[in-house]
Scaffold this active site. Structure first.
Site, short mmCIF file in Angstrom:
data_model
loop_
_atom_site.label_atom_id
_atom_site.label_comp_id
_atom_site.label_asym_id
_atom_site.label_seq_id
_atom_site.Cartn_x
_atom_site.Cartn_y
_atom_site.Cartn_z
N ARG A 279 -94.65 -8.75 12.33
CA ARG A 279 -94.41 -7.41 11.76
C ARG A 279 -95.75 -6.69 11.81
O ARG A 279 -96.69 -7.06 11.09
CB ARG A 279 -93.91 -7.53 10.31
CG ARG A 279 -93.96 -6.21 9.58
CD ARG A 279 -93.23 -6.23 8.25
NE ARG A 279 -91.81 -6.23 8.46
CZ ARG A 279 -90.90 -5.97 7.51
NH1 ARG A 279 -91.29 -5.68 6.29
NH2 ARG A 279 -89.61 -5.98 7.79
N ASP B 3 -82.31 5.31 4.93
CA ASP B 3 -83.53 4.51 4.83
C ASP B 3 -84.53 5.36 4.04
O ASP B 3 -84.30 6.56 3.81
CB ASP B 3 -84.05 4.19 6.26
CG ASP B 3 -85.24 3.24 6.28
OD1 ASP B 3 -85.58 2.67 5.22
OD2 ASP B 3 -85.83 3.07 7.37
N GLN C 157 -83.10 -6.02 11.96
CA GLN C 157 -82.27 -5.39 10.93
C GLN C 157 -80.96 -4.89 11.53
O GLN C 157 -79.88 -5.08 10.96
CB GLN C 157 -83.05 -4.23 10.29
CG GLN C 157 -82.27 -3.52 9.21
CD GLN C 157 -82.10 -4.35 7.94
OE1 GLN C 157 -83.07 -4.90 7.44
NE2 GLN C 157 -80.88 -4.46 7.44
N HIS D 296 -86.99 -1.78 14.60
CA HIS D 296 -86.67 -2.89 13.70
C HIS D 296 -85.36 -3.53 14.17
O HIS D 296 -84.32 -3.43 13.51
CB HIS D 296 -86.55 -2.37 12.27
CG HIS D 296 -86.58 -3.43 11.21
ND1 HIS D 296 -86.82 -4.76 11.48
CD2 HIS D 296 -86.39 -3.36 9.86
CE1 HIS D 296 -86.78 -5.46 10.35
NE2 HIS D 296 -86.52 -4.63 9.36
N ARG E 271 -79.27 -10.87 7.36
CA ARG E 271 -80.58 -11.04 8.01
C ARG E 271 -80.80 -12.52 8.31
O ARG E 271 -81.30 -12.89 9.38
CB ARG E 271 -81.71 -10.51 7.10
CG ARG E 271 -81.72 -9.01 6.89
CD ARG E 271 -82.07 -8.24 8.15
NE ARG E 271 -83.36 -8.63 8.71
CZ ARG E 271 -84.54 -8.17 8.27
NH1 ARG E 271 -84.60 -7.29 7.30
NH2 ARG E 271 -85.68 -8.57 8.84
N CYS F 133 -81.17 -0.47 4.88
CA CYS F 133 -81.87 -1.71 5.24
C CYS F 133 -82.60 -2.32 4.05
O CYS F 133 -82.88 -3.51 4.05
CB CYS F 133 -82.85 -1.42 6.38
SG CYS F 133 -83.98 -0.06 6.04
N1 NVA Z 1 -88.33 2.47 7.90
C1 NVA Z 1 -88.74 1.47 6.96
C2 NVA Z 1 -87.93 0.22 7.11
C3 NVA Z 1 -88.26 -0.87 6.12
C4 NVA Z 1 -87.45 -2.10 6.31
C5 NVA Z 1 -90.23 1.19 7.15
O1 NVA Z 1 -90.67 1.05 8.30
O2 NVA Z 1 -90.95 1.10 6.15
N1 CP Z 2 -85.22 -4.55 5.46
C1 CP Z 2 -86.38 -5.22 5.55
O1 CP Z 2 -86.90 -5.49 6.66
O2 CP Z 2 -86.90 -5.58 4.36
P1 CP Z 2 -88.38 -6.11 4.11
O3 CP Z 2 -89.32 -4.98 4.44
O4 CP Z 2 -88.43 -6.46 2.64
O5 CP Z 2 -88.63 -7.29 4.98
#
Ligand code: NVA
Ligand code: CP
Length: 324
Positions: A103, A223, A133, A130, A291, A263
């Site tokens: 990540r 989101d 997800q 992502h 997930r 998500c």
């Molecule tokens: N769009 C959000 C998704 C988190 C799972 C982010 O990138 O923070």
């Molecule tokens: N939805 C998701 O990826 O959650 P986290 O950021 O908690 O991993």
């Protein structure tokens, strides 16, 4: 054939459907209490430049349930591109582990890890995409709405961010109607939109009009308004996105049997009200559960070794004459 999992656009329709069927099977096994450990003795490095609850726990539990071990590298540990280059990190990690989950802020970091590591690399969220997800979300939609995505409309309400881009990638492989409902200036990456539009028979619309975007929607997805890394823009974004809050009035513009998805993590009171996220149409915790199952399917496809002792990426590299 995919040998890393970076973007759903890298997969064929058949490969995505295979992952979904595998995820369903793994879910059934897990719920039946079956012990299934085809990845016994294998290890997954888990790189986090950003915080996480769902991704961290579901990958660590997932690799464990498949018989392997997750090694978590929290943000600040590796400092990709600062303490050492991405290729050097890849060439170290591949000597110890059988797979890498990452990540990162920069999408390029995950792409470069996959390029340099001989072991498979999984995108666990970047600024751009992502895909894990969306795979879990598609598994969840199949459970609630059936498998014919050509009949479904998903209204993505809010920022044209990494989640929306991943939905476009999915719909470019398995056509569905995706409508982005957002304020002007937040339509997201035009290249991903153009590529998805070129590749698909699915219908994509972008509108600022809530009633138009929500009309006939089977799935209402939202989101956070400010993604990880955009915290400084929060105040401006709260103003811009206020008319796009998913509340009971907005949900009433979709089909009466529409489901609500997010998500997570959610900023309750911003992009969604308690009434909606805790209401009968919400399936957010089904998404969170899936997930685990969807990612176990990814781990299985990428890391499982054949009779030759090789995972698909090592086999492909050997076939192509590269060092494996
Ligand atoms: N769009 C959000 C998704 C988190 C799972 C982010 O990138 O923070
Ligand atoms: N939805 C998701 O990826 O959650 P986290 O950021 O908690 O991993």
């Amino acid at each position: 054939m995919f040998t890393d999992f970076i973007s759903l656009a890298d997969l064929s329709r058949a490969e995505i459907e295979d992952l979904l069927d595998t995820a369903d099977d793994l879910k059934r096994k897990q719920h039946a209490g079956e012990v299934y450990q085809p990845l016994r003795g294998q290890t997954l490095a888990m790189i986090f430049e950003k915080p996480s609850l769902r991704t961290r726990v579901s990958f660590e539990v997932g690799i464990f349930q498949l018989g392997g071990l997750g090694v978590v590298l929290e943000s600040g540990q590796i400092r990709l591109g600062q303490r050492e280059s991405v290729p050097d990190a890849a060439r170290n990690l591949e000597r110890w582990v059988d797979g890498i989950m990452a990540r990162t802020f920069s999408h390029e970091s995950v792409v470069e890890l996959a390029e340099y590591a001989t072991v498979p690399v999984i995108n666990a969220l970047t600024d751009k995409l992502h895909p894990c997800q969306v795979l879990a979300d598609v598994q969840t939609i199949r459970e609630h709405k059936g498998e014919d995505f050509s009949k479904l409309k998903l209204a993505f309400v809010g920022d044209g961010n990494n989640m929306y881009a991943s939905w476009l990638n999915f719909a470019s492989r398995i056509p569905m109607n995706v409508a982005l409902v957002c304020p002007p200036g937040y339509e997201g990456d035009p290249e991903i939109y153009a590529a998805a539009k070129k590749d698909t028979m699915g219908e994509f619309t972008v509108t600022q009009d809530v009633a138009e975007g929500l009309a006939d929607a089977d799935v209402v997805y939202t989101d956070v308004w400010a993604s990880m890394g955009q915290e400084e823009e929060s105040a401006d974004r709260i103003k811009a996105f206020a008319p796009y809050q998913v509340n009971a009035d907005l949900m009433a513009k979709a089909k009466p049997d529409a489901v609500f998805m997010h998500c997570l993590p959610a900023k309750r009171g911003q992009e969604v009200t308690n009434e909606v996220i805790d209401g009968p149409q919400s399936i957010v915790f089904d998404e969170a559960e899936n997930r685990l199952h969807a990612q176990k399917a990814i781990l299985l496809r990428l890391m499982n070794r054949g009779d030759d002792g090789l995972c698909p990426k090592a086999r492909a590299r050997r076939t192509n004459g590269a060092t494996a």
